[in-house]
Design an enzyme around this catalytic site. Structure first.
Site, PDB file in Angstrom:
ATOM      1  N   CYS A   2     -17.488  19.174  40.740  1.00  0.00           N
ATOM      2  CA  CYS A   2     -17.802  18.387  41.933  1.00  0.00           C
ATOM      3  C   CYS A   2     -16.577  17.620  42.409  1.00  0.00           C
ATOM      4  O   CYS A   2     -15.648  17.370  41.652  1.00  0.00           O
ATOM      5  CB  CYS A   2     -18.887  17.372  41.617  1.00  0.00           C
ATOM      6  SG  CYS A   2     -20.382  18.104  40.975  1.00  0.00           S
TER       7      CYS A   2
ATOM      8  N   ARG B  49     -11.942  23.575  44.460  1.00  0.00           N
ATOM      9  CA  ARG B  49     -12.488  23.361  43.125  1.00  0.00           C
ATOM     10  C   ARG B  49     -13.739  24.200  42.897  1.00  0.00           C
ATOM     11  O   ARG B  49     -14.236  24.295  41.768  1.00  0.00           O
ATOM     12  CB  ARG B  49     -12.854  21.879  42.953  1.00  0.00           C
ATOM     13  CG  ARG B  49     -11.660  20.948  43.015  1.00  0.00           C
ATOM     14  CD  ARG B  49     -12.074  19.533  43.351  1.00  0.00           C
ATOM     15  NE  ARG B  49     -12.863  18.904  42.321  1.00  0.00           N
ATOM     16  CZ  ARG B  49     -12.362  18.071  41.403  1.00  0.00           C
ATOM     17  NH1 ARG B  49     -11.085  17.801  41.391  1.00  0.00           N
ATOM     18  NH2 ARG B  49     -13.134  17.525  40.508  1.00  0.00           N
TER      19      ARG B  49
ATOM     20  N   TRP C  10     -21.031  21.008  42.515  1.00  0.00           N
ATOM     21  CA  TRP C  10     -21.077  22.224  41.689  1.00  0.00           C
ATOM     22  C   TRP C  10     -22.227  21.943  40.732  1.00  0.00           C
ATOM     23  O   TRP C  10     -22.115  21.099  39.847  1.00  0.00           O
ATOM     24  CB  TRP C  10     -19.732  22.383  40.978  1.00  0.00           C
ATOM     25  CG  TRP C  10     -19.678  23.424  39.898  1.00  0.00           C
ATOM     26  CD1 TRP C  10     -19.907  23.235  38.563  1.00  0.00           C
ATOM     27  CD2 TRP C  10     -19.360  24.804  40.052  1.00  0.00           C
ATOM     28  NE1 TRP C  10     -19.732  24.410  37.892  1.00  0.00           N
ATOM     29  CE2 TRP C  10     -19.397  25.394  38.761  1.00  0.00           C
ATOM     30  CE3 TRP C  10     -19.039  25.604  41.154  1.00  0.00           C
ATOM     31  CZ2 TRP C  10     -19.132  26.739  38.554  1.00  0.00           C
ATOM     32  CZ3 TRP C  10     -18.771  26.947  40.930  1.00  0.00           C
ATOM     33  CH2 TRP C  10     -18.813  27.508  39.652  1.00  0.00           C
TER      34      TRP C  10
ATOM     35  N   ASN D 227     -19.768  12.679  40.138  1.00  0.00           N
ATOM     36  CA  ASN D 227     -19.229  13.833  39.396  1.00  0.00           C
ATOM     37  C   ASN D 227     -19.568  13.632  37.928  1.00  0.00           C
ATOM     38  O   ASN D 227     -19.582  12.493  37.459  1.00  0.00           O
ATOM     39  CB  ASN D 227     -17.707  13.876  39.484  1.00  0.00           C
ATOM     40  CG  ASN D 227     -17.213  14.320  40.850  1.00  0.00           C
ATOM     41  OD1 ASN D 227     -18.003  14.592  41.738  1.00  0.00           O
ATOM     42  ND2 ASN D 227     -15.908  14.366  40.996  1.00  0.00           N
ATOM     43  N   GLY D 228     -19.733  14.703  37.202  1.00  0.00           N
ATOM     44  CA  GLY D 228     -19.955  14.575  35.757  1.00  0.00           C
ATOM     45  C   GLY D 228     -21.441  14.612  35.424  1.00  0.00           C
ATOM     46  O   GLY D 228     -22.254  15.103  36.203  1.00  0.00           O
TER      47      GLY D 228
ATOM     48  N   GLU E  21      -9.685  38.817  22.074  1.00  0.00           N
ATOM     49  CA  GLU E  21      -9.458  37.953  23.238  1.00  0.00           C
ATOM     50  C   GLU E  21      -7.956  37.704  23.441  1.00  0.00           C
ATOM     51  O   GLU E  21      -7.469  37.695  24.575  1.00  0.00           O
ATOM     52  CB  GLU E  21     -10.234  36.643  23.058  1.00  0.00           C
ATOM     53  CG  GLU E  21     -10.088  35.637  24.181  1.00  0.00           C
ATOM     54  CD  GLU E  21     -10.583  36.102  25.550  1.00  0.00           C
ATOM     55  OE1 GLU E  21     -11.192  37.180  25.645  1.00  0.00           O
ATOM     56  OE2 GLU E  21     -10.313  35.388  26.530  1.00  0.00           O
TER      57      GLU E  21
ATOM     58  N   LYS F 227      -5.986  38.739  26.833  1.00  0.00           N
ATOM     59  CA  LYS F 227      -5.205  37.790  27.632  1.00  0.00           C
ATOM     60  C   LYS F 227      -3.803  38.347  27.868  1.00  0.00           C
ATOM     61  O   LYS F 227      -3.275  38.272  28.965  1.00  0.00           O
ATOM     62  CB  LYS F 227      -5.100  36.411  26.946  1.00  0.00           C
ATOM     63  CG  LYS F 227      -6.356  35.581  26.955  1.00  0.00           C
ATOM     64  CD  LYS F 227      -6.681  34.918  28.269  1.00  0.00           C
ATOM     65  CE  LYS F 227      -7.665  35.668  29.088  1.00  0.00           C
ATOM     66  NZ  LYS F 227      -9.000  35.854  28.732  1.00  0.00           N
TER      67      LYS F 227
ATOM     68  N   GLU G  20      -3.875  41.281  30.346  1.00  0.00           N
ATOM     69  CA  GLU G  20      -4.220  40.885  31.711  1.00  0.00           C
ATOM     70  C   GLU G  20      -3.062  40.259  32.472  1.00  0.00           C
ATOM     71  O   GLU G  20      -2.848  40.570  33.636  1.00  0.00           O
ATOM     72  CB  GLU G  20      -5.322  39.818  31.676  1.00  0.00           C
ATOM     73  CG  GLU G  20      -6.698  40.317  31.417  1.00  0.00           C
ATOM     74  CD  GLU G  20      -7.668  39.153  31.420  1.00  0.00           C
ATOM     75  OE1 GLU G  20      -7.601  38.311  30.509  1.00  0.00           O
ATOM     76  OE2 GLU G  20      -8.488  39.079  32.332  1.00  0.00           O
TER      77      GLU G  20
ATOM     78  N   HIS H 204      -7.036  52.922   8.809  1.00  0.00           N
ATOM     79  CA  HIS H 204      -7.781  54.152   9.082  1.00  0.00           C
ATOM     80  C   HIS H 204      -7.231  54.869  10.312  1.00  0.00           C
ATOM     81  O   HIS H 204      -7.932  55.677  10.923  1.00  0.00           O
ATOM     82  CB  HIS H 204      -9.272  53.830   9.240  1.00  0.00           C
ATOM     83  CG  HIS H 204      -9.851  53.258   7.984  1.00  0.00           C
ATOM     84  ND1 HIS H 204     -10.102  54.003   6.867  1.00  0.00           N
ATOM     85  CD2 HIS H 204     -10.163  51.979   7.655  1.00  0.00           C
ATOM     86  CE1 HIS H 204     -10.561  53.229   5.901  1.00  0.00           C
ATOM     87  NE2 HIS H 204     -10.618  51.983   6.357  1.00  0.00           N
TER      88      HIS H 204
ATOM     89  N   LYS I   3     -11.794  38.272  40.089  1.00  0.00           N
ATOM     90  CA  LYS I   3     -12.447  37.245  39.281  1.00  0.00           C
ATOM     91  C   LYS I   3     -13.898  37.625  38.983  1.00  0.00           C
ATOM     92  O   LYS I   3     -14.402  37.408  37.889  1.00  0.00           O
ATOM     93  CB  LYS I   3     -12.374  35.898  40.017  1.00  0.00           C
ATOM     94  CG  LYS I   3     -12.946  34.712  39.233  1.00  0.00           C
ATOM     95  CD  LYS I   3     -12.066  34.358  38.050  1.00  0.00           C
ATOM     96  CE  LYS I   3     -12.644  33.279  37.167  1.00  0.00           C
ATOM     97  NZ  LYS I   3     -12.116  33.320  35.798  1.00  0.00           N
TER      98      LYS I   3
END
Ligand code: F6R
Length: 615
Positions: free
Chosen positions: A2, A25, A76, A102-103, A487, A491, A494, A510, A610
């Site tokens: 937010c 944002r 948000w 916010n929050g 991961e 990264k 990408e 193996h 995205k």
């Protein structure tokens, strides 16, 4: 996340412009409350996704030209779906107090119950509304507006920033915060408040920061700051690099959104964990929709997801099987759809998706529901397509992620899935209450540990520099170190476009060990516990074949360090199942450093989108 903008003695256009600058944002709805010179307050709210601010601007085009006091907000959603009635500002029963926030107000349920018992009427599904009613109650008790906000904030738990206007105070805006940013600005005849520097750039001559548990009285002729107890404090002046343009300000001084979002990971985890314990200490997943009975009845979990979300799902498998003793499969969503999976009404299918829109995961959830299984989604976007269609939902509260390569959402997903596993363990009685409590306590230590790991960026950069020039990377791990390795490899692929394979360390011999030769970089995640020794053996195998070995090891693990050419040290985590959000951080930083060295655009890697809404 937010955004807040407020102005005292300024134009409505300044508020709208501020909202425009907060749009980056990410948001789902927007609104303003305006108090004009006559003491009339009016509110305009729009819930039209990313068109909301534009629509708001159209509706406000004929607003007063004279200076006003006004607060604006881009929302948000976290509590309550994106809709006009949940959009900020929220008002009290009199309609004279308007609040943007916010929050998260962690104790909003108990406060709302108390206020409702005292005669207050709630009209939204948000946690924010309690603040408006708390201010109203304090005003009724004789407090002035700053005192009323201070009284409200003394009652509120959580991390938040709020700004409040009152119809009876046309020249005053009050604001306060705890663990969420809020900045103040002053100019000629206008003062401002905003959650984000970008909204203030060029609008204020002087900028100040507001600290935790301080109240700002924002008036056209300046700002006054006090503690919650009313003692005056001198706000710290904020100097901004004169070279910063709007984009630099939106990145908060970071070079790119990826590094900004990595830095937000401790907060993303802390927010995802907020508000999850009931008064009796048991876990509560408020938004879940599925009942404890629904979940007690399941005999199998199938996690479906793509990319980084899939890796989070892999971590969940270990947690679900260990803690909740429920057999768990993890499937790549695009594969799951076409393999005729065995699902029935006792299966819980968990879709993991930052966006909540990824087509393959969405279709896998639809298939699950057609088969009679229960569908649950872990999503970062409230009211996303998956959240709307699934039987249940757990929200990660990472805030919008702008960088294409997922960082903070991935960590928040792991934490949300571990909360799910612990909740299932609690409801199915597979772990004693005190063990669940101890593990949740440990989860709450993760933000600090992740912050600690992020603080080691310079050391990671030095390791990246030492291996720069290599073309082939292997990432190895076992147990939960395996998804972390995957991961790390993802990264690197990408954003650096380097060849990187993630592999279970024990599987290397193996086949893929044939690829190891001098110049190959092997990054091994050495997780504490039963597999540690075995990973170290695998490390020795690749080292003896000439690989350059980098280990991710806990502080003090000198044995691991002795087997490696380079070490990425991490703060220790007592239970290995909880370690992935910490051990993945140096791998994010490693990929980031290598990509930057290659001059790549880390926020917008080539060929990637995205949100993938095609098959
Ligand atoms: C990797 C990345 C992608 C996403 C994947 C799923 O950094 O961002 O692999 O994780 O496309 O997206 P969501 O989570 O939105 O379903």
């Amino acid at each position: 996340m937010c955004g807040i903008i407020g102005v005292a003695g300024g134009s409505v256009k300044t508020v709208v412009e501020g909202l425009r600058r907060l749009e980056y944002r990410g948001y789902d709805s927007a609104g303003v409350a305006v108090v004009d010179g006559e003491g009339a307050m009016w509110r305009v709210r729009v819930a039209d996704g990313t068109r909301s601010v534009e629509e708001l601007a159209l509706r406000l085009a004929d607003g007063p030209a004279a200076p006003v006091t006004s607060v604006g907000h881009t929302r948000w959603a976290t509590h309550g779906q994106p809709s006009e009635h949940n959009a900020h500002p929220h008002v009290d029963c009199t309609g004279r107090v308007a609040v943007v926030h916010n929050g998260i107000v962690e104790n909003h349920t108990e406060l709302a119950a108390e206020l409702a018992a005292g005669g207050h009427t709630f009209v939204s599904d948000t946690d924010t509304e309690v603040v408006a009613h708390l201010v109203e109650a304090a005003l009724a008790g004789g407090a002035d507006l700053p005192g009323a906000l201070a009284a409200a904030l003394r009652r509120v738990r959580g991390s938040f920033a709020v700004a409040v206007v009152h119809a009876g105070e046309p020249d005053l805006l009050v604001a306060g915060r705890r663990s969420a940013p809020l900045l103040l600005g002053t100019g000629a005849g206008t003062s401002l408040v905003a959650s984000d520097l970008s909204a203030l750039l060029g609008e204020a001559d002087q900028l100040f920061t507001l600290d935790d548990d301080q109240i700002a009285e924002v008036r056209p002729d300046g700002v006054r700051v006090t503690t919650l107890a009313g003692d005056p404090v001198v706000p710290a002046a904020l100097s901004v690099d004169p070279a910063w343009d709007l984009e630099a300000a939106q990145k908060g001084g970071y070079d790119d959104f990826m590094s900004k979002e990595m830095s937000e990971q401790p907060r993303a985890i802390a927010d995802t964990l907020l508000d999850r314990r009931g008064t009796d200490g048991r876990l509560v997943l408020d938004e879940l929709r599925l009942t404890e009975d629904d979940l007690r009845a399941i005999d199998k979990v199938v996690v479906v997801a793509c990319g980084s979300s899939y890796h989070a799902g892999m971590v969940a498998k270990y947690a679900l099987e260990r803690w909740a003793r429920v057999p768990t499969e993890v499937d790549i969503a695009s594969e799951h759809r076409y393999r005729d999976p065995v699902l029935d009404e006792r299966t819980l299918v968990v879709g993991v998706s930052q966006s909540g829109e990824t087509l393959d995961t969405l279709e896998a959830l639809r298939e699950a529901r057609r088969s009679g299984a229960r569908a649950l989604v872990v999503s970062n976007v409230v009211h996303s397509q998956m959240a709307r269609e699934a039987d249940g939902v757990i929200y990660t509260r990472a805030g919008p992620e702008v960088g294409v390569a997922s960082t903070k959402c991935h960590l928040a997903q792991v934490v949300a899935l571990e909360l799910l596993a612990l909740s299932l363990a609690q409801w199915r009685g597979t772990l004693p209450t005190e063990v669940v409590t101890a593990l949740v306590d440990e989860l709450h230590l993760l933000p600090q540990k992740v912050a600690d790991a992020l603080g080691r960026a310079k050391e990671v950069e030095a390791v990246a520099e030492a291996v720069a020039g290599a073309r082939d990377f292997f990432f190895l791990g076992r147990h939960v170190g395996y998804p972390v390795a995957l991961e790390g490899a993802l990264k690197l692929k990408e954003i650096s476009y380097l060849r990187a394979e993630g592999y279970p360390a024990g599987e290397l011999k193996h086949g893929p060990i044939a690829l190891i030769e001098p110049g190959t970089v092997v990054v091994a995640v050495v997780t504490r516990g039963a597999v540690r020794e075995k990973v170290l053996t695998n490390v020795a195998e690749v080292a003896s074949r000439g690989a350059t070995v980098v280990v991710v090891a806990e502080d003090g693990d000198t044995t691991a360090a002795a087997r490696a050419h380079h070490v990425l040290w991490t703060p220790p985590v007592a239970d290995p199942l909880l370690s992935p959000p910490v051990t993945v951080v140096p791998l994010q930083l490693f990929a980031y450093s290598l990509a930057r060295r290659l001059g790549n655009d880390v926020d917008r890697p080539r060929n990637l989108a995205k949100t993938v809404t095609v098959e």
